[in-house]
Design a protein around this motif. Sequence first.
Motif, mmCIF file in Angstrom:
data_model
loop_
_atom_site.group_PDB
_atom_site.id
_atom_site.type_symbol
_atom_site.label_atom_id
_atom_site.label_comp_id
_atom_site.label_asym_id
_atom_site.label_seq_id
_atom_site.Cartn_x
_atom_site.Cartn_y
_atom_site.Cartn_z
ATOM 1 N N ALA A 226 0.822 -1.211 0.000
ATOM 2 C CA ALA A 226 0.000 0.000 0.000
ATOM 3 C C ALA A 226 0.855 1.260 0.000
ATOM 4 N N PRO A 230 -0.303 2.928 -3.578
ATOM 5 C CA PRO A 230 -1.602 3.236 -2.954
ATOM 6 C C PRO A 230 -2.746 3.303 -3.955
ATOM 7 N N VAL A 233 -4.444 -0.169 -4.621
ATOM 8 C CA VAL A 233 -5.065 -0.900 -3.519
ATOM 9 C C VAL A 233 -6.541 -1.104 -3.822
ATOM 10 N N LEU A 236 -8.076 -4.596 0.857
ATOM 11 C CA LEU A 236 -7.002 -5.189 1.641
ATOM 12 C C LEU A 236 -7.481 -5.439 3.062
ATOM 13 N N ALA A 426 0.113 5.373 3.414
ATOM 14 C CA ALA A 426 -0.524 4.948 2.158
ATOM 15 C C ALA A 426 -1.610 5.933 1.731
ATOM 16 N N ALA A 429 -4.977 5.497 -0.722
ATOM 17 C CA ALA A 429 -5.429 4.110 -0.855
ATOM 18 C C ALA A 429 -6.898 3.985 -0.468
ATOM 19 N N ILE A 432 -8.489 0.208 4.102
ATOM 20 C CA ILE A 432 -7.706 -0.975 4.453
ATOM 21 C C ILE A 432 -8.167 -1.426 5.831
#
Length: 499
Positions: A226, A230, A233, A236, A426, A429, A432
């Motif tokens: 990540a 990023p 992504v 995740l 990250a 992104a 996550i």
Amino acid sequence: MLSGCLYAMIPAASSATPAPSREPVLDGVPAGFEEFYSQTLDWSACTGTDPGDYDCTEVTAPLDWSDPDAGTIELAVIRRAASGGDAIGSLLTNPGGPGASGYDIIAESASYAVGTALSDAYDVIGFDPRGVGRSTAVKCLDAKAMDAYLFDIPADPRGSAGWEAELTARNEKFVDACEANSDGILPYVTTDNAARDMDLLRGVLGDAKLNYLGYSYGTFLGATYAKLFPERVGRLVLDGAIDPSIPALEVGTTQALGFESALRAYMADCLGGSDCPFSGTVDSAMKDLGTLLASVDAAPLRASDGRMLGADSLMTGIIAALYSQENWTYLTRALSEALAGDPEWGFILADFYWGRENGAYLDNSTEAFNAYNCMDYPVDTNQADQDAADALVAEKAPTIAPYWQGVDVCTTWPYPPTGVRERITADGAAPIVVVGTTNDPATPYAWSVSLAEQLSSGVLVTREGEGHTGYNKGNSCVDDAVEAYLVQGTVPEDGLVCS
């Protein structure tokens, strides 16, 4: 450092049609590496698995991601086609380590690794990272020499100059063998390179973005991905997180405290049963366990195969059992037998930790573990910091403390570390999801909290309980949150607590 992830070998049982190949995704390929991303994969039935469920291939990756002409390595990949028909895409997985085989866990039990809902929805991808298993691998000692490295007991007393000299010489022999037998890959066995390999897998599998489920060390691999990519992504999930910002010394210290806490939880449970070899309070039972460890340290127990069970191997067995509450009954048996002078079950647990069976090693996880950690963690500890850490472990983890510190193999590694310890944000992104378990001994809960806070899009899910990692461990709240995110894209409530 014990940032590994131990997993059960549960047979897989399912039926699926092999997945079709998709066209490689070449957007954003680094200049000079186009040929790697555009390679055509040759899928075939996997050896030792049901060919109706799995297919396998090898992916060629650059040895050095800073130089496309420096040579190549091979990455072993296994794919289990989505059971539910059309797949959302590929779901890459990593079981931890560093050094655990992502190929093996999918081949042996995809349902244990990812659960039914995810294997219905995705083409589940297992792979051995560089340096590991069936991929271009780190190779060091043969089985006999590995036994000597792991189990021989130094002649001089623990902590003496002679003890330290013998362990240092043993490390040097191990490192020399790794350098001689690994075909020049050691300086390139890093998490940064493994994360770049993972983006290559994403591209050649035909996925515009990475969907990923990583456990334990696999969270560091996923977070590193990540950091590097990023914008790529997808969905995740990082379960049992490692905090990427803390130095090696703090990692080891925090884990010592985590295993002591888990050992106390085990002891409380043991004392409530009918077959516990200890009695009294948790505090008194822990002191009695300390006496047992000191006893086998002074007078090791000979096993039927000739090996001697000393305190280090018994502690390894204890730690192996603490990864999962389901293993506590085996720990009770091992400790009961050790108190009676029988080392067999202590060695069964220690062998499980080291991946040893019938005198042979099933994988190269120990070699790869050392290779990654020696390259990933800068050596920046001064004596004052070491002394303070030792004092903290002695105070807060008195049962484990005498057997926690050895001689660091990384001090003799032939290449300087290239990794950095830093916060990972990250920025940019997609969400996550970080899963943490409150009394996880191997990756303490505070690390999951920290990683979720560092990540700009981090979302924390908490499992209250014992053992390492949280998904697919019988907690429907955690399972539902993870599966809703990975399958439907429904982001869990940040701070969700699952009792």
